[in-house]
Motif scaffolding. Structure first.
Motif, short mmCIF file in Angstrom:
data_model
loop_
_atom_site.label_atom_id
_atom_site.label_comp_id
_atom_site.label_asym_id
_atom_site.label_seq_id
_atom_site.Cartn_x
_atom_site.Cartn_y
_atom_site.Cartn_z
N ARG A 199 -23.70 -172.15 -19.14
CA ARG A 199 -24.26 -172.60 -20.41
C ARG A 199 -23.93 -174.08 -20.62
O ARG A 199 -24.63 -174.78 -21.34
N VAL A 200 -22.84 -174.52 -19.98
CA VAL A 200 -22.36 -175.90 -20.11
C VAL A 200 -22.17 -176.50 -18.72
O VAL A 200 -21.56 -175.87 -17.85
N LEU A 201 -22.70 -177.70 -18.51
CA LEU A 201 -22.52 -178.42 -17.26
C LEU A 201 -21.73 -179.69 -17.54
O LEU A 201 -22.12 -180.50 -18.39
N VAL A 202 -20.61 -179.86 -16.87
CA VAL A 202 -19.78 -181.05 -17.01
C VAL A 202 -20.09 -181.98 -15.84
O VAL A 202 -20.01 -181.57 -14.68
N VAL A 203 -20.45 -183.23 -16.16
CA VAL A 203 -20.81 -184.21 -15.13
C VAL A 203 -19.75 -185.30 -15.11
O VAL A 203 -19.63 -186.10 -16.05
N LEU B 212 -27.55 -183.91 -7.79
CA LEU B 212 -27.43 -183.60 -9.21
C LEU B 212 -28.75 -183.08 -9.79
O LEU B 212 -28.75 -182.18 -10.64
N ASP B 213 -29.86 -183.64 -9.33
CA ASP B 213 -31.17 -183.16 -9.77
C ASP B 213 -31.28 -181.64 -9.57
O ASP B 213 -31.70 -180.91 -10.47
N ARG B 214 -30.89 -181.19 -8.39
CA ARG B 214 -31.02 -179.77 -8.10
C ARG B 214 -30.02 -178.94 -8.91
O ARG B 214 -30.34 -177.82 -9.33
N ASP B 215 -28.83 -179.50 -9.15
CA ASP B 215 -27.87 -178.81 -10.01
C ASP B 215 -28.48 -178.57 -11.39
O ASP B 215 -28.35 -177.49 -11.96
N LEU B 216 -29.12 -179.60 -11.94
CA LEU B 216 -29.73 -179.46 -13.26
C LEU B 216 -30.87 -178.44 -13.23
O LEU B 216 -31.00 -177.62 -14.15
N LEU C 280 -29.01 -173.18 -19.48
CA LEU C 280 -28.16 -174.30 -19.88
C LEU C 280 -28.37 -174.64 -21.35
O LEU C 280 -29.50 -174.76 -21.82
N ARG C 281 -27.28 -174.81 -22.06
CA ARG C 281 -27.32 -175.16 -23.47
C ARG C 281 -26.97 -176.63 -23.69
O ARG C 281 -27.54 -177.30 -24.54
N SER C 282 -26.01 -177.13 -22.91
CA SER C 282 -25.56 -178.50 -23.12
C SER C 282 -24.87 -179.06 -21.88
O SER C 282 -24.44 -178.31 -21.00
N MET C 283 -24.77 -180.38 -21.84
CA MET C 283 -24.07 -181.08 -20.78
C MET C 283 -23.04 -182.02 -21.40
O MET C 283 -23.28 -182.61 -22.46
#
Length: 272
Positions: free
Chosen positions: A100-104, A183-187, A194-197
């Motif tokens: 739900r959350v992706l940390v970059v 990163l494109d593919r991760d997104l 996904l809710r937020s980054m």
């Protein structure tokens, strides 16, 4: 001694109990990207997070980064870690495969991820981000010091703008662009749920925005400015809204000086 799975160089063994590298996501059949077009093709063709992480973990498309990460892992180890094996490869993502959350983040640390094989593990930056994720309920424990320490992330996944440790912690624009295709593919893979980054630092912020644009997502114009607590609303190609939040990076330069405090980091993560 244990051979490096790509270079064949030997690393010390056995590994002390509870330490060492994570389970290797790659195997002998994992394709290795050695050029920018190969990164683009292999990233787009990754069918799931496991396959993507495997391909990331053996990437050799940036000669300067490959030389640096491997030299640190073989001849440039920090004295306090001289008896430990070093991963010496790109850092694959870690955490929930359907987050739900992706940390970059920015990039692996030379004696952190480059040593342990897990993002934000084995250095003080990791002490901060994992403790904050634990307080917010995403991490099973407040620290991450080695791949065998039992840490689990639920609802969150951690990736980086650049997956190899760069000299002086400064990847070049070309290296950032090349790694951006991973990163494109991760997104893309994360997008359905996904809710937020959370972007740690300006480089993570810019990388997230650049990936969103390449994927055809709606990104506000003019370009949203990075800042601690900055927020931008992104919309995927199929109309799914995703919130991007910014935080000062959890680097020692910020945490030791008080530019970033635990309360500041917690406040941003609470908004995720």
């Amino acid at each position: 001694m244990r051979p490096h799975p790509v270079t064949g160089r030997l690393f010390p063994s056995p590994v002390p109990p509870g330490t060492g590298w994570p389970e290797d996501p790659a195997d002998a059949g994992t394709p290795v990207a050695t050029t920018v077009p190969a990164v683009v093709d292999l990233a787009r063709a990754a069918g799931d997070v496991g396959e993507l992480d495997a391909r990331v973990s053996v990437c050799r498309a940036c000669p300067r980064l490959v030389a640096w990460r491997e030299s640190v892992a073989t001849t440039g180890r920090r004295a306090s870690f001289a008896d430990q094996p070093y991963w010496g490869r790109p850092g694959p993502g870690v955490g929930d495969p359907a987050p739900r959350v992706l940390v970059v983040g920015l990039a692996p640390a030379a004696n952190g991820t480059n040593r342990t094989g897990r993002m934000f593990t084995g250095d003080r930056s990791g002490d901060w981000i994992y403790a904050a994720l634990y307080r917010a309920g995403y991490a099973s424990q407040p620290d991450s010091w080695a791949a065998g320490d039992g840490l689990k992330l639920t609802g969150a996944r951690i990736v980086a703008a650049v997956r190899c440790a760069p000299p002086a912690n400064r990847p070049t624009p070309e290296e950032r662009h090349t790694c951006g295709h991973w990163l494109d593919r991760d997104l893309e893979l994360a997008a359905p749920g996904l809710r937020s980054m959370l972007a740690l630092g300006a480089i993570g912020w810019d990388a997230a925005l650049a990936s969103a644009r390449r994927l055809g997502w709606t990104v506000p114009r003019p370009k949203p400015r990075f800042g601690h607590g900055a927020q931008a609303e992104l919309v995927t190609a199929d109309g799914h809204p995703i919130r991007l939040l910014g935080s000062y990076h959890v680097s020692q330069q910020n945490t030791f000086t008080g530019r970033l405090t635990e309360a500041m980091l917690d406040a941003v993560i609470a908004r995720l």
